[in-house]
Design a protein around this motif. Structure first.
Motif, PDB file in Angstrom:
ATOM      1  N   HIS A  66       2.577   8.965   6.642  1.00 34.75           N
ATOM      2  CA  HIS A  66       2.369  10.410   6.671  1.00 34.75           C
ATOM      3  C   HIS A  66       3.610  11.152   6.198  1.00 34.75           C
ATOM      4  CE1 HIS A  66      -1.068   9.760   9.766  1.00 34.75           C
ATOM      5  NE2 HIS A  66      -1.516   9.734   8.522  1.00 34.75           N
ATOM      6  N   THR A  67       4.779  10.639   6.515  1.00 33.31           N
ATOM      7  CA  THR A  67       6.015  11.243   6.008  1.00 33.31           C
ATOM      8  C   THR A  67       6.055  11.163   4.482  1.00 33.31           C
ATOM      9  OG1 THR A  67       7.221  10.679   8.027  1.00 33.31           O
ATOM     10  CG2 THR A  67       8.543  11.123   6.070  1.00 33.31           C
TER      11      THR A  67
ATOM     12  N   GLY B 234       3.456  11.210   2.594  1.00 35.38           N
ATOM     13  CA  GLY B 234       2.307  11.908   2.032  1.00 35.38           C
ATOM     14  C   GLY B 234       1.113  11.023   1.751  1.00 35.38           C
TER      15      GLY B 234
ATOM     16  N   SER C 104      -2.175   7.089  -3.497  1.00 29.30           N
ATOM     17  CA  SER C 104      -2.369   8.193  -2.556  1.00 29.30           C
ATOM     18  C   SER C 104      -2.744   7.681  -1.171  1.00 29.30           C
ATOM     19  CB  SER C 104      -3.461   9.134  -3.060  1.00 29.30           C
ATOM     20  OG  SER C 104      -4.730   8.485  -3.073  1.00 29.30           O
TER      21      SER C 104
END
Length: 281
Positions: free
Chosen positions: A126-127, A129, A100
Motif C-alpha cells: 500500500h505504501t 501504491g 499495479s
C-alpha cells in the motif's frame, strides 16, 4: 491503450456482480495470445506473471514484465498487469516497477505466521501504491498443499477469513473452495455454499485459483455465488503444448519455431476467447 490498474478492473467486476479473468503469462506467445483472445471476446483481462515464471526466466522479472506491458498497451480492450504467487520478499519489492498489483502467497504457513507475513507485505504494498491479494486455506495442486483439495481442513473458514482480512488489510482474498492448481481435466467440483458464505463474511473481493480444472457451469455458478477474480493458467499451457506437439508430429522436419509457435499462440487466443465468452454469459 494505457494499462488499467487491477484494482479498477476488479472493482468494476464486483460492481457489476460479474468477474474479471486473469491469465498466466510464461512466454511472449502467452501474452500475445491472451490479448488477442480478449480482443476477440471484447472483454477486459489481467495478464499475470507468477514467481515460477520469473524463476523459469532465470530470476529476471523485468524483461517479461516489459514485454507483457508493451503488448497490453497495444490492446483495444482494458488490460492490467499483476505479479502472482510471490513468496520472495525481494521479488515482491520489484512489483512496484511495472505492476499495479501483486499476490503475496504465505498460504503454506501456519495461520499466525501467514497473517504476520501478509500484514507486513500489505503495508509495504500500500505504501508503494499496489493493490494486494493474499491466500487463506490450501488450494490444491501446489507442492506444499495436501493431497486433495477435498481433504479435511483445507477449505477456507469464513470467520477466520474475515479476521485475516481485517488484520492484514489485503484488498482481495484467494480462497480454497475445491479447486486445484495444474489440473489437466475439468472435473473440479466447487463448494458454492461456502463461496456464498465467504462472500457474505469477507469484505473484499474473492479470487478463485486453479480455475482451469473447473467446468464451465461450475465457473459460472462460482461467479454467481461471489467469485470476482478468476485465475486461469494450465488451460493455456494445454492448448499451446498440444498444438506444438501436433504440428511437429505432422511435420517432424520443421526447425523454424515460428511454424509451430504461431499456431500455438493462436490456440492460446482461442482458449482465452472461449473462457471469457463463457464467463460473460
Amino acid at each position: 491503450m494505457p494499462l488499467v490498474p487491477t484494482a479498477d478492473l476488479v472493482a468494476r467486476a464486483a460492481a457489476e456482480h460479474g468477474c474479471v479473468t486473469a491469465f498466466n503469462v510464461i512466454t511472449l506467445e502467452h501474452a500475445e495470445g491472451i490479448v488477442t483472445g480478449a480482443e476477440a471476446a471484447d472483454r477486459p483481462v489481467i495478464l499475470q506473471i507468477s514467481e515460477n515464471a520469473v524463476r523459469y526466466h532465470g530470476g529476471r522479472l523485468t524483461p517479461l514484465a516489459l514485454a507483457a506491458s508493451s503488448i497490453a498497451q497495444t490492446a483495444t480492450v482494458d488490460v492490467a498487469l499483476h505479479l502472482d504467487h510471490v513468496t520472495d520478499i525481494g521479488l515482491l519489492h520489484q512489483a512496484a516497477d511495472n505492476f499495479s498489483s501483486v499476490m503475496f502467497d504465505a498460504g503454506a504457513l501456519p495461520y499466525a505466521d501467514n497473517l504476520a507475513a501478509t500484514a507486513s507485505a500489505a503495508r509495504w504494498a500500500h505504501t508503494a501504491g499496489l493493490w494486494i491479494e493474499a491466500e487463506l486455506g490450501y488450494v490444491g495442486g501446489k507442492p506444499d498443499s495436501p493431497a486433495s483439495a477435498h481433504a479435511e481442513g483445507v477449505r477456507t473458514d469464513p470467520a477466520e477469513a474475515a479476521d485475516y482480512v481485517a488484520r492484514t488489510g489485503v484488498d482481495a482474498l484467494a480462497v480454497a473452495v475445491g479447486s486445484s492448481h495444474a489440473m489437466t481435466e475439468r472435473s473440479a467440483v466447487l463448494d458454492h455454499t461456502l463461496i456464498a458464505r465467504l462472500r457474505e463474511t469477507v469484505p473484499v473481493p474473492l479470487v478463485l485459483h486453479g480455475s482451469s480444472g473447473v467446468p464451465d457451469a461450475e465457473l459460472r455458478a462460482a461467479v454467481l455465488a461471489g467469485m470476482v477474480k478468476i485465475n486461469i493458467g494450465t488451460a493455456l499451457n494445454i492448448s499451446l503444448t498440444h498444438t506444438v506437439r501436433d504440428v511437429l508430429l505432422s511435420k517432424p522436419a520443421l526447425t523454424d519455431p515460428r511454424t509451430y509457435l504461431g499456431p500455438a499462440r493462436d490456440a492460446v487466443a482461442m482458449t482465452v476467447r472461449d473462457v471469457l465468452t463463457v464467463l460473460a454469459t
